[in-house]
Design a protein around this motif. Structure first.
Motif, PDB file in Angstrom:
ATOM      1  N   TYR A 151       0.829  -1.203   0.000  1.00  0.00           N
ATOM      2  CA  TYR A 151       0.000   0.000   0.000  1.00  0.00           C
ATOM      3  C   TYR A 151       0.870   1.261   0.000  1.00  0.00           C
ATOM      4  CZ  TYR A 151      -3.168   3.623   1.756  1.00  0.00           C
ATOM      5  OH  TYR A 151      -3.877   4.796   1.921  1.00  0.00           O
ATOM      6  N   LYS A 152       1.938   1.254   0.768  1.00  0.00           N
ATOM      7  CA  LYS A 152       2.848   2.400   0.802  1.00  0.00           C
ATOM      8  C   LYS A 152       3.477   2.643  -0.563  1.00  0.00           C
ATOM      9  CE  LYS A 152       3.960   1.927   5.718  1.00  0.00           C
ATOM     10  NZ  LYS A 152       4.994   1.537   6.708  1.00  0.00           N
ATOM     11  N   ILE A 153       3.818   1.557  -1.263  1.00  0.00           N
ATOM     12  CA  ILE A 153       4.368   1.696  -2.610  1.00  0.00           C
ATOM     13  C   ILE A 153       3.313   2.289  -3.549  1.00  0.00           C
ATOM     14  CG2 ILE A 153       5.255   0.454  -4.626  1.00  0.00           C
ATOM     15  CD1 ILE A 153       6.400  -1.615  -2.617  1.00  0.00           C
ATOM     16  N   TYR A 154       2.116   1.730  -3.482  1.00  0.00           N
ATOM     17  CA  TYR A 154       1.048   2.177  -4.375  1.00  0.00           C
ATOM     18  C   TYR A 154       0.724   3.652  -4.161  1.00  0.00           C
ATOM     19  CZ  TYR A 154      -3.623   2.831  -6.296  1.00  0.00           C
ATOM     20  OH  TYR A 154      -4.706   3.325  -6.990  1.00  0.00           O
ATOM     21  N   THR A 155       0.603   4.079  -2.911  1.00  0.00           N
ATOM     22  CA  THR A 155       0.253   5.475  -2.651  1.00  0.00           C
ATOM     23  C   THR A 155       1.412   6.422  -2.961  1.00  0.00           C
ATOM     24  OG1 THR A 155       0.780   5.114  -0.302  1.00  0.00           O
ATOM     25  CG2 THR A 155      -1.539   5.007  -0.958  1.00  0.00           C
ATOM     26  N   SER A 156       2.612   5.885  -3.103  1.00  0.00           N
ATOM     27  CA  SER A 156       3.750   6.715  -3.504  1.00  0.00           C
ATOM     28  C   SER A 156       3.805   6.922  -5.009  1.00  0.00           C
ATOM     29  CB  SER A 156       5.066   6.078  -3.037  1.00  0.00           C
ATOM     30  OG  SER A 156       5.142   6.044  -1.631  1.00  0.00           O
ATOM     31  N   ILE A 157       3.400   5.894  -5.773  1.00  0.00           N
ATOM     32  CA  ILE A 157       3.542   5.979  -7.229  1.00  0.00           C
ATOM     33  C   ILE A 157       2.214   6.173  -7.954  1.00  0.00           C
ATOM     34  CG2 ILE A 157       5.600   4.514  -7.113  1.00  0.00           C
ATOM     35  CD1 ILE A 157       3.931   2.256  -8.363  1.00  0.00           C
ATOM     36  N   GLY A 158       1.096   5.770  -7.341  1.00  0.00           N
ATOM     37  CA  GLY A 158      -0.198   5.888  -7.989  1.00  0.00           C
ATOM     38  C   GLY A 158      -0.453   4.788  -8.999  1.00  0.00           C
ATOM     39  N   GLY A 159      -1.483   4.998  -9.819  1.00  0.00           N
ATOM     40  CA  GLY A 159      -1.945   3.926 -10.685  1.00  0.00           C
ATOM     41  C   GLY A 159      -1.922   4.196 -12.175  1.00  0.00           C
ATOM     42  N   TYR A 160      -1.239   5.254 -12.635  1.00  0.00           N
ATOM     43  CA  TYR A 160      -1.119   5.413 -14.081  1.00  0.00           C
ATOM     44  C   TYR A 160      -0.390   4.189 -14.648  1.00  0.00           C
ATOM     45  CZ  TYR A 160      -2.772  10.230 -14.273  1.00  0.00           C
ATOM     46  OH  TYR A 160      -3.553  11.363 -14.217  1.00  0.00           O
ATOM     47  N   PRO A 161      -0.916   3.557 -15.697  1.00  0.00           N
ATOM     48  CA  PRO A 161      -0.311   2.330 -16.216  1.00  0.00           C
ATOM     49  C   PRO A 161       1.179   2.444 -16.506  1.00  0.00           C
ATOM     50  CG  PRO A 161      -2.455   2.648 -17.212  1.00  0.00           C
ATOM     51  CD  PRO A 161      -2.181   3.882 -16.394  1.00  0.00           C
ATOM     52  N   ALA A 162       1.605   3.548 -17.125  1.00  0.00           N
ATOM     53  CA  ALA A 162       3.029   3.707 -17.445  1.00  0.00           C
ATOM     54  C   ALA A 162       3.876   3.754 -16.181  1.00  0.00           C
ATOM     55  CB  ALA A 162       3.243   4.973 -18.276  1.00  0.00           C
ATOM     56  N   VAL A 163       3.320   4.328 -15.128  1.00  0.00           N
ATOM     57  CA  VAL A 163       4.050   4.414 -13.858  1.00  0.00           C
ATOM     58  C   VAL A 163       4.162   3.040 -13.217  1.00  0.00           C
ATOM     59  CG1 VAL A 163       4.032   5.429 -11.551  1.00  0.00           C
ATOM     60  CG2 VAL A 163       3.335   6.811 -13.516  1.00  0.00           C
ATOM     61  N   VAL A 164       3.069   2.298 -13.209  1.00  0.00           N
ATOM     62  CA  VAL A 164       3.082   0.949 -12.623  1.00  0.00           C
ATOM     63  C   VAL A 164       4.029   0.044 -13.395  1.00  0.00           C
ATOM     64  CG1 VAL A 164       1.691  -1.096 -12.124  1.00  0.00           C
ATOM     65  CG2 VAL A 164       0.756   1.182 -11.675  1.00  0.00           C
ATOM     66  N   LEU A 165       4.002   0.142 -14.722  1.00  0.00           N
ATOM     67  CA  LEU A 165       4.923  -0.662 -15.530  1.00  0.00           C
ATOM     68  C   LEU A 165       6.376  -0.307 -15.231  1.00  0.00           C
ATOM     69  CD1 LEU A 165       3.027  -0.664 -18.952  1.00  0.00           C
ATOM     70  CD2 LEU A 165       3.440  -2.648 -17.471  1.00  0.00           C
ATOM     71  N   GLN A 166       6.633   0.964 -15.007  1.00  0.00           N
ATOM     72  CA  GLN A 166       7.989   1.383 -14.651  1.00  0.00           C
ATOM     73  C   GLN A 166       8.414   0.761 -13.328  1.00  0.00           C
ATOM     74  OE1 GLN A 166      10.228   3.338 -16.456  1.00  0.00           O
ATOM     75  NE2 GLN A 166      11.650   2.668 -14.850  1.00  0.00           N
ATOM     76  N   TYR A 167       7.509   0.702 -12.371  1.00  0.00           N
ATOM     77  CA  TYR A 167       7.857   0.092 -11.079  1.00  0.00           C
ATOM     78  C   TYR A 167       8.102  -1.402 -11.238  1.00  0.00           C
ATOM     79  CZ  TYR A 167       8.056  -1.067  -6.200  1.00  0.00           C
ATOM     80  OH  TYR A 167       8.501  -1.530  -4.979  1.00  0.00           O
ATOM     81  N   LEU A 168       7.293  -2.061 -12.039  1.00  0.00           N
ATOM     82  CA  LEU A 168       7.495  -3.487 -12.277  1.00  0.00           C
ATOM     83  C   LEU A 168       8.842  -3.750 -12.940  1.00  0.00           C
ATOM     84  CD1 LEU A 168       3.953  -4.522 -13.572  1.00  0.00           C
ATOM     85  CD2 LEU A 168       4.948  -5.021 -11.337  1.00  0.00           C
ATOM     86  N   LYS A 169       9.325  -2.780 -13.676  1.00  0.00           N
ATOM     87  CA  LYS A 169      10.586  -2.930 -14.400  1.00  0.00           C
ATOM     88  C   LYS A 169      11.796  -2.887 -13.472  1.00  0.00           C
ATOM     89  CE  LYS A 169      13.180  -0.825 -18.238  1.00  0.00           C
ATOM     90  NZ  LYS A 169      13.174   0.279 -19.245  1.00  0.00           N
ATOM     91  N   ASN A 170      11.818  -1.917 -12.537  1.00  0.00           N
ATOM     92  CA  ASN A 170      13.036  -1.789 -11.714  1.00  0.00           C
ATOM     93  C   ASN A 170      12.799  -1.430 -10.249  1.00  0.00           C
ATOM     94  OD1 ASN A 170      12.266   0.858 -11.929  1.00  0.00           O
ATOM     95  ND2 ASN A 170      14.117   1.567 -12.972  1.00  0.00           N
ATOM     96  N   ASN A 171      11.532  -1.449  -9.794  1.00  0.00           N
ATOM     97  CA  ASN A 171      11.198  -1.194  -8.379  1.00  0.00           C
ATOM     98  C   ASN A 171      11.726   0.143  -7.865  1.00  0.00           C
ATOM     99  OD1 ASN A 171      10.005  -3.693  -8.388  1.00  0.00           O
ATOM    100  ND2 ASN A 171      11.649  -4.721  -7.281  1.00  0.00           N
ATOM    101  N   SER A 172      11.824   1.145  -8.726  1.00  0.00           N
ATOM    102  CA  SER A 172      12.352   2.446  -8.325  1.00  0.00           C
ATOM    103  C   SER A 172      11.236   3.483  -8.260  1.00  0.00           C
ATOM    104  CB  SER A 172      13.424   2.921  -9.318  1.00  0.00           C
ATOM    105  OG  SER A 172      13.768   4.269  -9.071  1.00  0.00           O
ATOM    106  N   ILE A 173      10.959   3.981  -7.047  1.00  0.00           N
ATOM    107  CA  ILE A 173       9.938   5.008  -6.886  1.00  0.00           C
ATOM    108  C   ILE A 173      10.380   6.311  -7.544  1.00  0.00           C
ATOM    109  CG2 ILE A 173       8.771   6.467  -5.176  1.00  0.00           C
ATOM    110  CD1 ILE A 173       8.540   4.024  -3.388  1.00  0.00           C
TER     111      ILE A 173
END
Length: 452
Positions: A195-217
């Motif tokens: 939840y802390k990760i999600y509320t830091s990055i939000g839910g725009y698809p491009a943003v979520v895909l970026q997090y899945l790529k390298n786990n960098s907020i």
């Protein structure tokens, strides 16, 4: 890595296509929420033939040329029994009009002429029609007419927390969690971290895909900034006269400041007046109230911000609209609160409240679970209740208090004593949940699972 993010809206698309009535589907939403991707994926999987037109690309230019040529020929005397069929056939000679064909017109806001023909498309062809738009420009262009009847609509938002967990491969944790403390300690801790990760990055698809790529907020916030700049740049072409560029670039920060500074005493001033005061003070003394009102309506119509109402003394009949504003993505909330210099505690509290607001807003949409046009907060004496909820079916009322930690609100305790609500719901960032009489306490990340 598979770039597909599973979206719950896919089931809504299936429901539409299986519906007995033949209607055009309008898919709307803010920029960059994945409208085009999910609609095309759906079409590729559910139809034999897909015809895709993007009015902002070369395909749209060709389509409009065919439309203008055909329109001119008909005015000059061409006999055409089915002009819509003729138009699609000219654009795609292999077009087969059947219920196994779908025609998608993207960026529909770029052509009032095409948008206003939607009813004819549906009436004159067997094929299904889907139009996609983000409202940029349409609300300002009087040439766009409302297409009464024969039009269903779906609004796509950024990924919610549950969709984020699906993308992370952690959905089973969410499905199995007990909201009242009966799951294992490790499950609560892991969901809290997610939840802390999600509320830091939000839910725009491009943003979520970026997090899945390298786990960098940090990298995610860079992607989010690009999305913000894209929206601002596209908006400016419709608002040459509304605000100077510096003001428009900073209006998001102004909204964030209101979230922090102006959460109470809206009875004298509207949200727009509060925003105008900050804009004039910090950026420009030449901004009129009308200009700020237009900017606020624009941001709302474009899916960037959403409004909450106010219920003085918990009176659901004394509803005051547009009394507070939230971002429509918690990543935006976190980003702007951080960049205006908020403390971590302030950020956590406001982001949690924004998170609950978005969940309540979802429940107001069809089929409605809760009453009112928009989520609402309430006042009681000199205190405030974060949200006040009344159910559609059971007619039960809930006073909802959102907390980042363990501290309880004095105002919320008075609600039951004065019979202002049937139940109290604490949504907290530091709890495993519990039930005591008609007081419910749940982990905040589980708000989507709570049954009002």
């Amino acid at each position: 890595m598979d770039n597909y993010l599973k979206r719950q809206v896919y089931d809504c698309l299936l429901t539409w296509t299986n519906h007995s009535e033949h209607s055009t589907l309008e898919v709307s939403g803010a920029r960059q929420v994945g409208k085009t991707y999910i609609v095309n994926k759906f079409a590729d999987e559910q139809y034999r033939q897909k015809i895709y037109v993007n009015l902002l690309e070369f395909s749209g230019e060709i389509f409009i040329e065919h439309y203008n040529d055909l329109r001119r020929e008909i005015k000059d005397g061409l006999s055409c029994e089915n002009p819509v069929y003729e138009l699609i056939k000219r654009y795609r000679p292999d077009f087969v009009d059947s219920d196994d064909t779908v025609i998608i017109i993207d960026e529909i806001q770029e052509s009032a002429a095409i948008y206003n023909r939607i009813r004819e498309f549906t009436h004159l062809l067997k094929s299904d029609f889907i139009i996609i738009g983000s409202y940029l420009g349409r609300i300002l262009n009087k040439e766009f007419k409302y297409s009464a009847g024969d039009l269903d609509s779906i609004e796509i938002q950024t990924l919610n927390f549950e969709e984020f967990l699906i993308a992370m491969g952690k959905h089973s944790l969410y499905e199995g969690i007990d909201l009242y403390g009966n799951s294992e300690e490790a499950v609560y801790e892991e969901l809290s971290d997610l939840y802390k990760i999600y509320t830091s990055i939000g839910g725009y698809p491009a943003v979520v895909l970026q997090y899945l790529k390298n786990n960098s907020i940090d990298d995610c916030q860079e992607v989010l900034l690009r999305i913000i700049k894209l929206f601002i740049n596209e908006s400016k072409r419709y608002f040459q006269d509304i605000l100077d560029e510096k003001v428009y670039d900073n209006i998001f920060s102004c909204i964030a400041r209101i979230l922090v500074k102006e959460k109470k005493e809206f009875e004298k001033d509207s949200f727009s007046e509060k925003l105008q005061n900050i804009v004039v003070k910090d950026y420009s003394s030449n901004v009129s109230k009308m200009s700020v009102n237009r900017a606020v309506d624009w941001l709302s119509s474009s899916g960037i911000i959403g409004f909450a109402g106010k219920l003085p003394e918990c009176n659901i009949l004394d509803f005051k609209a547009k009394s507070r504003c939230y971002f429509m993505d918690v990543g935006l909330t976190s980003y702007f609160l951080m960049h205006i210099g908020c403390s971590e505690a302030d950020i956590a509290g406001i982001v949690n409240e924004n998170f609950v607001y978005l969940d309540l807003r979802r429940r107001i949409g069809h089929p409605s679970e809760i009453a009112l046009e928009i989520p609402a907060f309430a006042t009681l004496g000199n205190g405030e209740i974060d949200f006040y909820v009344k159910t559609i079916k059971g007619h039960k009322s809930y006073a909802v208090e959102v907390k980042a930690g363990k501290k309880n609100s004095k105002t919320i305790q008075t609600v039951l004593e004065r019979n202002k609500a049937d139940f109290i719901l604490f949504a907290k960032g530091n709890t495993h949940g519990g039930i005591a009489d008609n007081v419910y306490t749940i982990p905040i990340y589980g708000i989507g699972k709570f049954l009002f």
